[in-house]
Scaffold this motif. Structure first.
Motif, PDB file in Angstrom:
ATOM      1  N   ASN A  18       0.821  -1.214   0.000  1.00  0.00           N
ATOM      2  CA  ASN A  18       0.000   0.000   0.000  1.00  0.00           C
ATOM      3  C   ASN A  18       0.856   1.265   0.000  1.00  0.00           C
ATOM      4  O   ASN A  18       0.587   2.202  -0.768  1.00  0.00           O
ATOM      5  CB  ASN A  18      -0.945  -0.004   1.208  1.00  0.00           C
ATOM      6  N   ASN A  21       2.943   1.608  -3.332  1.00  0.00           N
ATOM      7  CA  ASN A  21       2.058   1.934  -4.455  1.00  0.00           C
ATOM      8  C   ASN A  21       1.494   3.353  -4.383  1.00  0.00           C
ATOM      9  O   ASN A  21       0.837   3.804  -5.313  1.00  0.00           O
ATOM     10  CB  ASN A  21       0.908   0.928  -4.532  1.00  0.00           C
ATOM     11  N   VAL A  93     -15.996   4.406 -10.583  1.00  0.00           N
ATOM     12  CA  VAL A  93     -14.778   3.884  -9.943  1.00  0.00           C
ATOM     13  C   VAL A  93     -15.022   2.535  -9.272  1.00  0.00           C
ATOM     14  O   VAL A  93     -14.140   1.661  -9.289  1.00  0.00           O
ATOM     15  CB  VAL A  93     -14.156   4.899  -8.943  1.00  0.00           C
ATOM     16  N   GLN A  94     -16.189   2.312  -8.684  1.00  0.00           N
ATOM     17  CA  GLN A  94     -16.419   1.024  -8.026  1.00  0.00           C
ATOM     18  C   GLN A  94     -16.429  -0.118  -9.046  1.00  0.00           C
ATOM     19  O   GLN A  94     -15.749  -1.129  -8.878  1.00  0.00           O
ATOM     20  CB  GLN A  94     -17.735   1.036  -7.233  1.00  0.00           C
ATOM     21  N   HIS A  97     -12.965  -0.766 -10.302  1.00  0.00           N
ATOM     22  CA  HIS A  97     -12.109  -1.462  -9.331  1.00  0.00           C
ATOM     23  C   HIS A  97     -12.330  -2.970  -9.401  1.00  0.00           C
ATOM     24  O   HIS A  97     -11.385  -3.759  -9.324  1.00  0.00           O
ATOM     25  CB  HIS A  97     -12.398  -0.938  -7.918  1.00  0.00           C
ATOM     26  N   TYR A  98     -13.594  -3.373  -9.553  1.00  0.00           N
ATOM     27  CA  TYR A  98     -13.910  -4.796  -9.500  1.00  0.00           C
ATOM     28  C   TYR A  98     -13.556  -5.548 -10.790  1.00  0.00           C
ATOM     29  O   TYR A  98     -13.671  -6.770 -10.836  1.00  0.00           O
ATOM     30  CB  TYR A  98     -15.361  -5.014  -9.062  1.00  0.00           C
ATOM     31  N   SER A 184      -4.764   6.232  -6.190  1.00  0.00           N
ATOM     32  CA  SER A 184      -3.579   6.168  -5.342  1.00  0.00           C
ATOM     33  C   SER A 184      -3.510   4.783  -4.742  1.00  0.00           C
ATOM     34  O   SER A 184      -4.528   4.201  -4.373  1.00  0.00           O
ATOM     35  CB  SER A 184      -3.637   7.221  -4.241  1.00  0.00           C
ATOM     36  N   ASN A 187      -6.188   0.887  -4.293  1.00  0.00           N
ATOM     37  CA  ASN A 187      -7.643   0.827  -4.165  1.00  0.00           C
ATOM     38  C   ASN A 187      -8.315   2.139  -3.766  1.00  0.00           C
ATOM     39  O   ASN A 187      -9.460   2.124  -3.341  1.00  0.00           O
ATOM     40  CB  ASN A 187      -8.020  -0.249  -3.151  1.00  0.00           C
ATOM     41  N   THR A 188      -7.603   3.271  -3.891  1.00  0.00           N
ATOM     42  CA  THR A 188      -8.229   4.541  -3.532  1.00  0.00           C
ATOM     43  C   THR A 188      -8.361   5.409  -4.780  1.00  0.00           C
ATOM     44  O   THR A 188      -7.404   5.558  -5.544  1.00  0.00           O
ATOM     45  CB  THR A 188      -7.419   5.269  -2.440  1.00  0.00           C
ATOM     46  N   TYR A 189      -9.555   5.939  -4.960  1.00  0.00           N
ATOM     47  CA  TYR A 189      -9.881   6.680  -6.176  1.00  0.00           C
ATOM     48  C   TYR A 189     -10.107   8.152  -5.858  1.00  0.00           C
ATOM     49  O   TYR A 189     -10.657   8.489  -4.810  1.00  0.00           O
ATOM     50  CB  TYR A 189     -11.120   6.058  -6.841  1.00  0.00           C
TER      51      TYR A 189
ATOM     52  N   HIS B  51       5.201   3.935 -10.688  1.00  0.00           N
ATOM     53  CA  HIS B  51       5.437   2.796  -9.792  1.00  0.00           C
ATOM     54  C   HIS B  51       5.774   1.558 -10.621  1.00  0.00           C
ATOM     55  O   HIS B  51       5.052   1.206 -11.550  1.00  0.00           O
ATOM     56  CB  HIS B  51       4.173   2.535  -8.968  1.00  0.00           C
ATOM     57  N   GLU B 170      -3.378   0.701   7.584  1.00  0.00           N
ATOM     58  CA  GLU B 170      -3.267  -0.207   6.429  1.00  0.00           C
ATOM     59  C   GLU B 170      -2.133   0.172   5.485  1.00  0.00           C
ATOM     60  O   GLU B 170      -1.831  -0.557   4.546  1.00  0.00           O
ATOM     61  CB  GLU B 170      -4.563  -0.205   5.608  1.00  0.00           C
ATOM     62  N   GLY B 171      -1.536   1.362   5.681  1.00  0.00           N
ATOM     63  CA  GLY B 171      -0.464   1.775   4.797  1.00  0.00           C
ATOM     64  C   GLY B 171      -0.910   2.735   3.710  1.00  0.00           C
ATOM     65  O   GLY B 171      -0.203   2.941   2.716  1.00  0.00           O
ATOM     66  N   LEU B 175      -3.437  11.464  -0.435  1.00  0.00           N
ATOM     67  CA  LEU B 175      -2.828  12.487  -1.297  1.00  0.00           C
ATOM     68  C   LEU B 175      -3.533  13.830  -1.165  1.00  0.00           C
ATOM     69  O   LEU B 175      -2.907  14.882  -1.360  1.00  0.00           O
ATOM     70  CB  LEU B 175      -2.847  12.031  -2.762  1.00  0.00           C
ATOM     71  N   LEU B 195     -12.253  10.179  -3.329  1.00  0.00           N
ATOM     72  CA  LEU B 195     -13.633   9.761  -3.567  1.00  0.00           C
ATOM     73  C   LEU B 195     -14.018   8.532  -2.752  1.00  0.00           C
ATOM     74  O   LEU B 195     -15.017   8.516  -2.071  1.00  0.00           O
ATOM     75  CB  LEU B 195     -13.831   9.406  -5.052  1.00  0.00           C
ATOM     76  N   ALA B 196     -13.217   7.478  -2.857  1.00  0.00           N
ATOM     77  CA  ALA B 196     -13.600   6.205  -2.243  1.00  0.00           C
ATOM     78  C   ALA B 196     -12.409   5.252  -2.207  1.00  0.00           C
ATOM     79  O   ALA B 196     -11.526   5.330  -3.059  1.00  0.00           O
ATOM     80  CB  ALA B 196     -14.733   5.554  -3.043  1.00  0.00           C
ATOM     81  N   SER B 197     -12.421   4.367  -1.208  1.00  0.00           N
ATOM     82  CA  SER B 197     -11.483   3.243  -1.161  1.00  0.00           C
ATOM     83  C   SER B 197     -12.296   1.957  -1.189  1.00  0.00           C
ATOM     84  O   SER B 197     -13.369   1.894  -0.601  1.00  0.00           O
ATOM     85  CB  SER B 197     -10.650   3.273   0.127  1.00  0.00           C
ATOM     86  N   PHE B 198     -11.772   0.961  -1.873  1.00  0.00           N
ATOM     87  CA  PHE B 198     -12.469  -0.319  -1.941  1.00  0.00           C
ATOM     88  C   PHE B 198     -11.534  -1.421  -1.461  1.00  0.00           C
ATOM     89  O   PHE B 198     -10.318  -1.297  -1.584  1.00  0.00           O
ATOM     90  CB  PHE B 198     -12.911  -0.614  -3.383  1.00  0.00           C
ATOM     91  N   ALA B 201     -10.293  -6.797  -4.466  1.00  0.00           N
ATOM     92  CA  ALA B 201     -11.507  -7.259  -5.158  1.00  0.00           C
ATOM     93  C   ALA B 201     -11.555  -8.782  -5.245  1.00  0.00           C
ATOM     94  O   ALA B 201     -10.710  -9.393  -5.900  1.00  0.00           O
ATOM     95  CB  ALA B 201     -11.554  -6.647  -6.565  1.00  0.00           C
ATOM     96  N   LEU B 213     -24.055   3.328  -4.878  1.00  0.00           N
ATOM     97  CA  LEU B 213     -22.666   3.103  -4.443  1.00  0.00           C
ATOM     98  C   LEU B 213     -22.649   2.700  -2.972  1.00  0.00           C
ATOM     99  O   LEU B 213     -23.218   3.372  -2.129  1.00  0.00           O
ATOM    100  CB  LEU B 213     -21.850   4.389  -4.624  1.00  0.00           C
TER     101      LEU B 213
END
Lengths: 214, 214
Positions: A18, A21, A93-94, A97-98, A184, A187-189, B51, B170-171, B175, B195-198, B201, B213
């Motif tokens: 994490n 990345n 984004v969800q 991600h999947y 970022s 898994n963060t959007y 990266h 979680e690391g 940003l 916006l969101a973390s997921f 997956a 969402l």
């Protein structure tokens, strides 16, 4: 806080993944669309698309060591030589991600993650219909990165598709107006918000940095 | 709107530069700091940091064909093997942009653009004091990209410096909280908004994409 090489090595694997990345800064959120010669489509989220040059117009992206979860993208590109790069819209984004779920090869992430395919002219790879900016790519070469066994895949831009009215006279594309997402870590959007544009930087036009932002 | 390969070729050079530099999506805004063996420091804005892997922790960036305006960065890295990658803070985007002026080799962009140098321990390259996240890098290898004569410079992370309290359990590094800037094209700077973390997956945890969402 300072993390040195030994501290990084000593971290739990997931925490190291994490952090490392995340440190390069904001990354572009893209979906890469491909199709096998038998007609099976594939869609995968990538945060490693990179500009390499404008003439010829080249983009690269990084594949992890093979065999890997991303091998369908790789195999399809070698099979039919074409692929698409599609900006992820902030509303998607969800779903995007999947696409990183390890689906079977006979499952298309377009179907599983609720994205519609779109095709243009005689270009033989699927675009993401809902994407605000879509690029048709022709594979050029793969470059092995010895230091860790990854591969840089390089392609040439054949088509760029975007909404009317979004391109300025100077050739600027407003990413905030497009709604293109950033990523970022793993898994963060993020959404992006335009701050400022500056002219090509010339010595005789150097601003006074002690005065308020011009 | 669709631009095909011929349309792109036919564009005015500057307009083509602007468009093609924008289509990959949001790019990370970083300043790369170096120092020659004679003690001359250099600072240059780059939007191509990428990266490459977490173990070993590797980052790359793209240099345009040599000789080029960026040659001081390249020469200094080959001379002393170390360099720094520093996130651009959203308050510093104008100063960061003007590091791309073609200053003489005996002028440091740290001075000309009003950035303070910072050094840690025995690491022999200058960090940007005002940067919210700074990385000390050791050069590993350069990879020529045949398709257009650019070079990918690859380095290993030796130090990561960031404010206390910014790293989650979680690391994750936020940003938006860091104030790290993004870049589009050659001269447009963006802020980022989380916006969101997921979660990672997994197939058996696939959400229902038709519901709001989660």
């Amino acid at each position: 806080m300072i993390l040195n090489e030994k501290d990084i090595q000593a971290l739990d694997r997931i925490k190291r993944l994490n952090i490392i990345n995340s440190v390069s800064g904001i990354k572009p959120g893209n979906l890469i669309g491909t199709i096998s010669n038998s007609g099976q489509t594939n869609l995968a989220v990538f945060s490693s698309v990179i500009h390499l040059g404008s003439n010829p117009a080249l983009l690269g992206f990084i594949m992890r060591p093979l065999p890997d979860v991303r091998r369908h993208t790789y195999e399809n590109i070698l099979e039919n030589n074409c692929y698409t790069i599609n900006h992820i819209h902030i509303n998607d984004v969800q779903k995007a991600h999947y696409t990183s779920v390890k689906f079977d090869k006979n499952i298309s992430e377009f179907d599983a993650c609720n994205f519609s395919e779109e095709y243009i002219e005689d270009f033989p790879a699927p675009f993401v219909k809902a994407s605000p900016l879509k690029i048709g790519m022709q594979f050029v070469e793969e470059i092995p990165i010895k230091a860790n066994g990854t591969i840089m895949m390089i392609g040439k831009i054949k088509h760029i598709i975007f909404p009317d009215g979004i391109l300025s006279e100077e050739g600027y594309l407003d990413l905030q107006q497009l709604g293109s997402a950033g990523i970022s870590g793993l898994n963060t959007y993020y959404a992006v918000k335009k701050l400022a544009s500056f002219p090509y930087a010339r010595l005789h036009e150097l601003p006074d940095f002690n005065s308020p932002l011009e």
